[in-house]
Design a protein around this motif. Structure first.
Motif, PDB file in Angstrom:
ATOM      1  N   UNK A 197       0.843  -1.207   0.000  1.00 32.68           N
ATOM      2  CA  UNK A 197       0.000   0.000   0.000  1.00 32.68           C
ATOM      3  C   UNK A 197       0.871   1.247   0.000  1.00 32.68           C
ATOM      4  N   UNK A 198       0.407   2.276  -0.688  1.00 36.95           N
ATOM      5  CA  UNK A 198       1.185   3.508  -0.803  1.00 36.95           C
ATOM      6  C   UNK A 198       1.476   4.092   0.586  1.00 36.95           C
ATOM      7  N   UNK A 199       2.717   4.397   0.817  1.00 37.17           N
ATOM      8  CA  UNK A 199       3.139   4.960   2.101  1.00 37.17           C
ATOM      9  C   UNK A 199       3.651   3.931   3.078  1.00 37.17           C
ATOM     10  N   UNK A 200       3.420   2.636   2.806  1.00 41.05           N
ATOM     11  CA  UNK A 200       3.797   1.594   3.761  1.00 41.05           C
ATOM     12  C   UNK A 200       5.310   1.410   3.832  1.00 41.05           C
ATOM     13  N   UNK A 201       5.980   1.448   2.683  1.00 41.01           N
ATOM     14  CA  UNK A 201       7.433   1.252   2.684  1.00 41.01           C
ATOM     15  C   UNK A 201       8.123   2.418   3.395  1.00 41.01           C
ATOM     16  N   UNK A 202       7.718   3.632   3.077  1.00 41.23           N
ATOM     17  CA  UNK A 202       8.263   4.788   3.771  1.00 41.23           C
ATOM     18  C   UNK A 202       7.957   4.737   5.262  1.00 41.23           C
ATOM     19  N   UNK A 254      -2.343   3.101   8.082  1.00 38.57           N
ATOM     20  CA  UNK A 254      -3.193   3.726   7.068  1.00 38.57           C
ATOM     21  C   UNK A 254      -3.186   2.912   5.782  1.00 38.57           C
ATOM     22  N   UNK A 255      -2.002   2.491   5.364  1.00 39.69           N
ATOM     23  CA  UNK A 255      -1.914   1.679   4.161  1.00 39.69           C
ATOM     24  C   UNK A 255      -2.603   0.347   4.328  1.00 39.69           C
ATOM     25  N   UNK A 256      -2.494  -0.236   5.498  1.00 36.92           N
ATOM     26  CA  UNK A 256      -3.146  -1.527   5.753  1.00 36.92           C
ATOM     27  C   UNK A 256      -4.655  -1.410   5.701  1.00 36.92           C
ATOM     28  N   UNK A 257      -5.188  -0.324   6.272  1.00 36.36           N
ATOM     29  CA  UNK A 257      -6.641  -0.120   6.225  1.00 36.36           C
ATOM     30  C   UNK A 257      -7.121   0.088   4.802  1.00 36.36           C
ATOM     31  N   UNK A 258      -6.351   0.864   4.021  1.00 36.55           N
ATOM     32  CA  UNK A 258      -6.726   1.101   2.646  1.00 36.55           C
ATOM     33  C   UNK A 258      -6.694  -0.176   1.814  1.00 36.55           C
TER      34      UNK A 258
END
Length: 261
Positions: A197-202, A254-258
């Motif tokens: 999900x976008x933002x997860x790696x960062x 947040x990425x996990x929820x998305x």
């Protein structure tokens, strides 16, 4: 106990010009991130070109140097530099902050994302796995300079550092090189090898670095002019890691929820 190897911090001299190992470690770190970035850009579906990686490296170098220096000035010794403002530019005398450098890189990510119309978090996810090699080389530079050494210890890993007094100390620079450099790189490289999900790696980078740095600070000698800044045991480094960990967890959750929809 271990013996600290006596390094000559100067690699070679040409007239008044000195090439030092510490500066060379920054070159190695940037070079490693650049080459890894170009390799990732060549993979199918990366969304990046090698030319874009080249451009971002230029942005990031400015962010690392300016952010790292200003971070040290304001986080660690603001009173001195406010009374001696010209000393802010004396980077050859030492004084760089990772957290300041991180803010500089984040600013570079934001500016680069705007200039290329790429999503901000997507740029951060691409860049995050490229950072740990620079941290690895940076900590080796600290070790060669015999700076930022650890607290006194009677464990077999202790060594006497020049300028650290006649006591055996943790080689905390090497602990940080192993955790923030090698371990964090392996974790991020593995995690980013699959779509996330976008933002997860960062977010994982922020959390991982924050946790590793927080742990190592228990073995690292606090800055002499600051000491412990909170609760009689927390260093400035640990204080600065707390918002990193919180922000990183936020992006990961947040990425996990998305992803779950």
């Amino acid at each position: 106990m271990l013996i600290y190897p006596q390094f000559d911090p100067v690699i070679f001299e040409v007239g008044p010009l000195q090439v030092r190992w510490y500066g060379m470690m920054y070159v190695f770190g940037v070079l490693a991130g650049w080459l890894l970035g170009r390799w990732r850009a060549s993979r199918p579906g990366s969304g990046w070109t090698k030319a874009e990686v080249d451009d971002f490296v230029t942005w990031s170098i400015i962010g690392i140097v300016a952010g790292g220096r200003l971070g040290y000035v304001f986080f660690y010794n603001a009173a001195f530099y406010l009374s001696h403002p010209l000393k802010i530019f004396a980077v050859w005398e030492g004084g760089m902050s990772f957290h300041g450098g991180l803010l500089g890189v984040i600013a570079a990510i934001w500016l680069f994302a705007r200039s290329t119309n790429k999503p901000l978090l997507a740029v951060g996810d691409f860049v995050a796995p490229l950072v740990p090699p620079g941290l690895f080389f940076g900590r080796l530079g600290n070790f060669i300079n015999a700076e930022l050494w650890g607290r006194a210890t009677d464990l077999p890993v202790g060594m006497i550092f020049p300028g650290g007094g006649p006591v055996y100390r943790h080689p905390s620079q090497l602990y940080e090189a192993a955790l923030e450099g090698v371990a964090l790189f392996c974790i991020l490289w593995w995690y980013s090898s699959r779509p996330r999900p976008r933002g997860a790696v960062g977010g994982l980078f922020l959390t991982g670095y924050g946790v590793f740095r927080f742990i190592v600070e228990f073995a690292r000698e606090p800055d002499a002019h600051l000491g412990f800044v909170a609760l009689h045991w927390m260093s400035m480094g640990q204080i600065l890691c707390l918002p990193m960990i919180a922000l990183g967890l936020f992006f990961m959750l947040r990425g996990r929820r998305q992803a779950r929809g």
